[in-house]
Design a protein around this motif. Structure first.
Motif, PDB file in Angstrom:
ATOM      1  N   ILE A  97       0.957  -1.119  -0.023  1.00 47.20           N
ATOM      2  CA  ILE A  97      -0.012  -0.071  -0.050  1.00 47.20           C
ATOM      3  C   ILE A  97       0.843   1.449  -0.488  1.00 47.20           C
ATOM      4  O   ILE A  97       1.595   1.262   0.193  1.00 47.20           O
ATOM      5  N   THR A  98       0.559   2.065  -1.333  1.00 48.41           N
ATOM      6  CA  THR A  98       1.575   3.591  -1.468  1.00 48.41           C
ATOM      7  C   THR A  98       0.592   4.674  -0.752  1.00 48.41           C
ATOM      8  O   THR A  98      -0.683   4.640  -1.845  1.00 48.41           O
ATOM      9  N   VAL A  99       0.702   4.862  -0.265  1.00 43.12           N
ATOM     10  CA  VAL A  99      -0.130   6.480   0.126  1.00 43.12           C
ATOM     11  C   VAL A  99       0.548   7.714   0.429  1.00 43.12           C
ATOM     12  O   VAL A  99       2.048   8.170   0.482  1.00 43.12           O
ATOM     13  N   ILE A 100       0.634   8.833  -0.897  1.00 37.90           N
ATOM     14  CA  ILE A 100       0.926  10.041  -1.568  1.00 37.90           C
ATOM     15  C   ILE A 100       0.104  10.694  -0.979  1.00 37.90           C
ATOM     16  O   ILE A 100      -1.034  11.025  -1.429  1.00 37.90           O
ATOM     17  N   ASN A 101       0.742  11.525  -0.221  1.00 34.51           N
ATOM     18  CA  ASN A 101      -0.088  12.846   0.275  1.00 34.51           C
ATOM     19  C   ASN A 101       0.403  14.164  -0.691  1.00 34.51           C
ATOM     20  O   ASN A 101       1.646  14.779  -0.565  1.00 34.51           O
TER      21      ASN A 101
END
Length: 328
Positions: A47-51
């Motif tokens: 899972i990759t979270v980019i903000n």
């Protein structure tokens, strides 16, 4: 020639925020200002979270300010129901983290795409497997109140079928039904064939249907609809030009390992290579999209996973097996 320059020359836009992030960071060799990335793994994938937090980061990324969550799970390609359940649970967990809904709030599910074209039928397929509950407030038993959230579901088709802009149809429904949130599901275009049918992107920024295949329609966003919009997308196609470029890149890497051959191709003009690709794709105006032959099975599997994940996120007090029973 840099990959970003190649994509620009061919007019290819990156639907996947994680691909845009990797491309830019790989070419610059440094972090993107105003953008934060976090990764975590689970047994079936990553899972990759980019903000994107600042306007400068949004400009560099070519994406609006917001949160982009990507679940990469190659196991989706396999006929493994237990693994699919775990991916579904992770999808529900990540979606639930950005829903920001009160227990009594309602939601509208919108399945974007053309149900007559399999690679573009993800949205309608998700709606087929989803649980609509808004009508049960009037016609269902009293015990469902407080258990099932009011949810409406719509597959509005595409402009070529209806003659109406999809965003206009959704806007009309939103004005009438007045949901607190819209969840739009659409097929995306990827840069890498490895992501076809195995990467799920969740974004709280809305969506521009058809942008990945050069067919930009009116945006389905909070600014246009007046309510928050969460977009869920899965790559189902790859532009043939990027496949050709990837083959050439790997070919050049192998040649460069041989000093004699490396000298032979050292003066190869990247522009000439691009022109060769353009010439091959010219009959399709450089807009040839490629999808695997088993795309029908992939769309079916992903449709079930996304529909179940949305259901679990919207109705957290109902057990997943009970939701599955209600759908069927």
């Amino acid at each position: 020639m840099k990959r970003s320059e190649f994509l620009k020359r061919f007019g290819i836009k990156l639907d996947m925020a994680v691909e845009a992030h990797d491309l830019i960071r790989g070419e610059t060799g440094r972090e993107i200002p105003g953008v934060k990335m976090d990764k975590q793994t689970f047994s079936q994938g990553e899972i990759t979270v980019i903000n994107i937090m600042e306007p400068l980061g949004a400009q560099i990324m070519g994406k609006p300010i917001g949160t982009y969550i990507t679940i990469d799970a190659p196991v989706i390609r396999e006929n493994n129901k237990l693994a699919h359940k775990e991916v579904t649970a992770k999808l529900a967990e990540q979606l639930g983290s950005i829903l920001n809904l009160k227990p009594e709030d309602s939601a509208l599910l919108v399945g974007l795409g053309n149900w007559n074209a399999t690679p573009d039928a993800l949205g309608p397929r998700v709606i087929h497997y989803s649980l609509a509950t808004r009508h049960l407030r009037k016609y269902g038993p009293q015990e469902i109140f407080g258990v099932l959230r009011p949810v409406s579901a719509l597959a509005p088709g595409v402009l070529g079928i209806t003659g109406i802009e999809t965003a206009e149809i959704i806007k009309g429904v939103v004005d009438r039904v007045q949901p607190n949130l819209v969840i739009a599901i659409d097929a995306l275009a990827a840069q890498s064939v490895e992501r076809i049918g195995t990467s799920i992107q969740i974004a709280n920024t809305g969506i521009n249907p058809g942008s990945g295949v050069g067919n930009i329609r009116a945006g389905i966003t909070q600014e246009f609809l007046g309510v928050p919009v969460i977009a869920i997308g899965v790559p189902t196609v790859v532009n043939a030009a990027t496949i050709a470029q990837s083959v050439l890149d790997q070919f050049m890497q192998q040649i460069n390992q041989n000093p004699v051959l490396a000298k032979t191709v050292a003066n190869l003009n990247p522009i000439s290579v691009d022109q060769a690709i353009k010439n091959v794709l010219q009959p399709y105006q450089e807009n040839l999209m490629v999808t695997p032959k088993e795309i029908d099975d992939l769309i079916n599997n992903i449709g079930k996973i996304i529909a179940a994940g949305i259901g679990q996120a919207l109705h957290p007090s109902v057990a997943p097996e009970d939701l599955e029973m209600l759908v069927h």
